[in-house]
Design a protein around this motif. Structure first.
Motif, PDB file in Angstrom:
ATOM      1  N   GLY A  38      48.448  42.618  51.123  1.00  0.00           N
ATOM      2  CA  GLY A  38      49.234  41.398  51.202  1.00  0.00           C
ATOM      3  C   GLY A  38      49.528  40.725  49.880  1.00  0.00           C
ATOM      4  N   LEU A  39      48.962  41.222  48.794  1.00  0.00           N
ATOM      5  CA  LEU A  39      49.225  40.594  47.496  1.00  0.00           C
ATOM      6  C   LEU A  39      50.682  40.809  47.094  1.00  0.00           C
ATOM      7  N   GLU A  40      51.341  39.744  46.669  1.00  0.00           N
ATOM      8  CA  GLU A  40      52.740  39.833  46.247  1.00  0.00           C
ATOM      9  C   GLU A  40      52.781  40.284  44.789  1.00  0.00           C
ATOM     10  N   LEU A  41      53.065  41.556  44.609  1.00  0.00           N
ATOM     11  CA  LEU A  41      52.970  42.162  43.284  1.00  0.00           C
ATOM     12  C   LEU A  41      54.305  42.633  42.748  1.00  0.00           C
ATOM     13  N   THR A  42      55.390  42.224  43.385  1.00  0.00           N
ATOM     14  CA  THR A  42      56.709  42.727  42.994  1.00  0.00           C
ATOM     15  C   THR A  42      57.025  42.435  41.529  1.00  0.00           C
ATOM     16  N   GLN A  43      57.016  41.190  41.154  1.00  0.00           N
ATOM     17  CA  GLN A  43      57.381  40.812  39.781  1.00  0.00           C
ATOM     18  C   GLN A  43      56.361  41.324  38.767  1.00  0.00           C
ATOM     19  N   LYS A  44      55.097  41.279  39.160  1.00  0.00           N
ATOM     20  CA  LYS A  44      54.046  41.749  38.255  1.00  0.00           C
ATOM     21  C   LYS A  44      54.211  43.235  37.949  1.00  0.00           C
ATOM     22  N   LEU A  45      54.536  44.025  38.979  1.00  0.00           N
ATOM     23  CA  LEU A  45      54.727  45.465  38.781  1.00  0.00           C
ATOM     24  C   LEU A  45      55.982  45.741  37.965  1.00  0.00           C
ATOM     25  N   GLY A  57      49.697  57.361  39.544  1.00  0.00           N
ATOM     26  CA  GLY A  57      48.376  57.085  40.099  1.00  0.00           C
ATOM     27  C   GLY A  57      48.140  55.651  40.518  1.00  0.00           C
ATOM     28  N   LEU A  58      49.194  54.886  40.765  1.00  0.00           N
ATOM     29  CA  LEU A  58      49.019  53.494  41.167  1.00  0.00           C
ATOM     30  C   LEU A  58      48.326  53.404  42.524  1.00  0.00           C
ATOM     31  N   GLU A  59      47.400  52.472  42.655  1.00  0.00           N
ATOM     32  CA  GLU A  59      46.682  52.232  43.912  1.00  0.00           C
ATOM     33  C   GLU A  59      47.197  50.920  44.504  1.00  0.00           C
ATOM     34  N   LEU A  60      48.224  51.030  45.350  1.00  0.00           N
ATOM     35  CA  LEU A  60      48.887  49.846  45.899  1.00  0.00           C
ATOM     36  C   LEU A  60      48.897  49.878  47.425  1.00  0.00           C
ATOM     37  N   LYS A  61      47.797  50.294  47.979  1.00  0.00           N
ATOM     38  CA  LYS A  61      47.647  50.354  49.429  1.00  0.00           C
ATOM     39  C   LYS A  61      47.813  48.968  50.042  1.00  0.00           C
ATOM     40  N   ARG A  62      48.753  48.853  51.000  1.00  0.00           N
ATOM     41  CA  ARG A  62      49.046  47.622  51.754  1.00  0.00           C
ATOM     42  C   ARG A  62      49.576  46.475  50.888  1.00  0.00           C
ATOM     43  N   ALA A  63      49.977  46.759  49.662  1.00  0.00           N
ATOM     44  CA  ALA A  63      50.492  45.707  48.789  1.00  0.00           C
ATOM     45  C   ALA A  63      51.878  45.252  49.237  1.00  0.00           C
ATOM     46  N   ASN A  64      52.232  44.029  48.919  1.00  0.00           N
ATOM     47  CA  ASN A  64      53.559  43.492  49.234  1.00  0.00           C
ATOM     48  C   ASN A  64      54.456  43.686  48.023  1.00  0.00           C
ATOM     49  N   LEU A  65      55.374  44.627  48.117  1.00  0.00           N
ATOM     50  CA  LEU A  65      56.297  44.947  47.028  1.00  0.00           C
ATOM     51  C   LEU A  65      57.739  44.787  47.492  1.00  0.00           C
ATOM     52  N   GLU A  66      57.972  43.865  48.384  1.00  0.00           N
ATOM     53  CA  GLU A  66      59.303  43.660  48.944  1.00  0.00           C
ATOM     54  C   GLU A  66      60.304  43.308  47.851  1.00  0.00           C
ATOM     55  N   GLY A  67      61.452  43.996  47.884  1.00  0.00           N
ATOM     56  CA  GLY A  67      62.503  43.731  46.902  1.00  0.00           C
ATOM     57  C   GLY A  67      62.219  44.294  45.523  1.00  0.00           C
ATOM     58  N   PHE A  86      50.700  54.399  48.240  1.00  0.00           N
ATOM     59  CA  PHE A  86      51.477  53.277  48.757  1.00  0.00           C
ATOM     60  C   PHE A  86      51.319  53.194  50.278  1.00  0.00           C
ATOM     61  N   TYR A  87      50.154  53.530  50.753  1.00  0.00           N
ATOM     62  CA  TYR A  87      49.889  53.521  52.192  1.00  0.00           C
ATOM     63  C   TYR A  87      50.139  52.129  52.775  1.00  0.00           C
ATOM     64  N   ARG A  88      51.009  52.068  53.763  1.00  0.00           N
ATOM     65  CA  ARG A  88      51.375  50.819  54.453  1.00  0.00           C
ATOM     66  C   ARG A  88      51.870  49.715  53.504  1.00  0.00           C
ATOM     67  N   ALA A  89      52.339  50.086  52.335  1.00  0.00           N
ATOM     68  CA  ALA A  89      52.876  49.091  51.400  1.00  0.00           C
ATOM     69  C   ALA A  89      54.210  48.563  51.904  1.00  0.00           C
ATOM     70  N   ASN A  90      54.485  47.310  51.623  1.00  0.00           N
ATOM     71  CA  ASN A  90      55.755  46.707  52.003  1.00  0.00           C
ATOM     72  C   ASN A  90      56.757  46.921  50.874  1.00  0.00           C
ATOM     73  N   LEU A  91      57.622  47.912  51.048  1.00  0.00           N
ATOM     74  CA  LEU A  91      58.650  48.226  50.054  1.00  0.00           C
ATOM     75  C   LEU A  91      60.039  47.964  50.611  1.00  0.00           C
ATOM     76  N   ARG A  92      60.107  47.021  51.510  1.00  0.00           N
ATOM     77  CA  ARG A  92      61.384  46.709  52.143  1.00  0.00           C
ATOM     78  C   ARG A  92      62.377  46.193  51.106  1.00  0.00           C
ATOM     79  N   GLY A  93      63.570  46.799  51.099  1.00  0.00           N
ATOM     80  CA  GLY A  93      64.610  46.389  50.154  1.00  0.00           C
ATOM     81  C   GLY A  93      64.349  46.812  48.727  1.00  0.00           C
ATOM     82  N   ALA A  94      63.387  47.720  48.505  1.00  0.00           N
ATOM     83  CA  ALA A  94      63.066  48.140  47.135  1.00  0.00           C
ATOM     84  C   ALA A  94      64.176  49.020  46.568  1.00  0.00           C
ATOM     85  N   HIS A  95      64.414  48.890  45.283  1.00  0.00           N
ATOM     86  CA  HIS A  95      65.404  49.710  44.578  1.00  0.00           C
ATOM     87  C   HIS A  95      64.645  50.752  43.758  1.00  0.00           C
TER      88      HIS A  95
END
Length: 326
Positions: A38-45, A57-67, A86-95
């Motif tokens: 659930g961590l919002e990591l979009t801008q940070k990433l 090798g990024l470990e972003l299981k269940r992370a919020n990466l929307e957009g 990226f197991y169950r990661a939120n990549l909705r709308g990702a480019h």
């Protein structure tokens, strides 16, 4: 003054992460034990990628990466996100245009409305991904899915139950890809995934079972309705085989038997062979000029060829039209 220790992660190609060790031996991005649910990591990433951080090798299981926007403009290779989780990661709308995400896990990731155009996902687990309205044209999956290659390995190791489960997963993945392709109007791609979906289903049938034999026949004849070239190959093979049989067993032309004979000269046998091919073609296409007629066992062969020919020609029209109307 001692410098702070760096992350111990090394990528398979020898690159080492230069981020600071969080105390576990790994940095925030490569620490599998750090719960990022659930961590919002979009801008940070995005900032991490722009400053040249190691994205393998990024470990972003269940992370919020929307957009998430990881498009590397001016670079034909794009970003390399291989070996990541990226197991169950939120990549909705990702480019993610033109990125490499090989040998990774996208299992059950939310990729709805994401841009996966030209992405390389070879040997990546994409079981259960959500692809509604995702752009998947020119998606590169390699010759086989990860589960498919593991299934064949399991068969070699004589573990049929594991192989069937992996083939079932492969079928599900191809079905998801087919539906996504159909949704976007990519019907040629959908046809390819349909063929692979049915091929994976075929692998689950017991050996020597009726279902497997029928599936083999349909694949050989028309590629599960997706390969008109298979119908052409089958038709040509049928014509050649029947022509050779007519040449051996004989056909009648003007009350004379035409067939292979040791008493005939080479030119006479060649003429008989050519006439056999001619008769095979007109029989297969059901033209039936009547100038040459079958005799003896050749009548039975001609009956089978005529029936098979009328069926094959009709099948070719159906499969060809289906392919061309996409």
């Amino acid at each position: 003054m001692n410098s702070k220790p760096c992350c111990q992660y090394h990528s398979p190609d020898g690159q080492r992460c230069q981020e600071i060790d969080m105390g576990s031996g790994f940095c925030f991005w490569h620490d599998a034990k750090f719960d990022k649910s659930g961590l919002e990591l979009t801008q940070k990433l995005e900032r991490y990628a722009k400053r040249g951080g190691l994205l393998q090798g990024l470990e972003l299981k269940r992370a919020n990466l929307e957009g998430l926007n990881l498009v590397k403009f001016g670079d034909h290779n794009g970003y390399d996100l291989s070996h990541g989780n990226f197991y169950r990661a939120n990549l909705r709308g990702a480019h993610l245009f033109n990125n490499t995400i090989e040998h990774a896990s996208l299992m059950k990731a939310d990729l709805r409305e994401a841009n996966l155009h030209c992405c390389k996902l070879e040997n990546t687990n994409i079981l259960g991904v959500k692809l509604d309205n995702a752009r998947i044209d020119n998606l590169q999956l390699g010759e086989q899915l990860m589960q498919e290659s593991r299934a064949h390995k399991a068969l070699k190791e004589k573990a049929p139950e594991d192989a069937i489960d992996l083939f079932l997963q492969s079928e599900e993945i191809y079905r998801l890809l087919r539906k996504a392709a159909e949704q976007q109007g990519l019907f040629e791609m959908a046809g390819k995934y349909t063929y692979n979906e049915l091929r994976m289903r075929h692998q689950q049938y017991p050996k020597r079972s009726k279902k497997r034999l029928v599936s083999n026949a349909i694949n050989l004849l028309c590629g599960y309705g997706e390969k008109p070239e298979n119908v052409i190959r089958f038709s040509l093979s049928m014509i050649v085989v029947c022509a050779l049989l007519y040449f051996l067993f004989g056909i009648s032309y003007q009350d004379q038997i035409i067939q292979l004979s040791q008493n005939n000269s080479f030119s006479e046998n060649l003429s008989a062979l050519l006439n056999s091919f001619y008769f095979s073609v007109v029989t297969f296409t059901t033209l039936g000029y009547g100038d040459i007629t079958p005799v003896g066992i050749s009548r039975f062969i001609a009956s089978i060829e005529a029936f098979t020919g009328s069926f094959s020609l009709a099948l070719f029209v159906v499969v060809f039209v289906k392919r061309m109307t996409r």
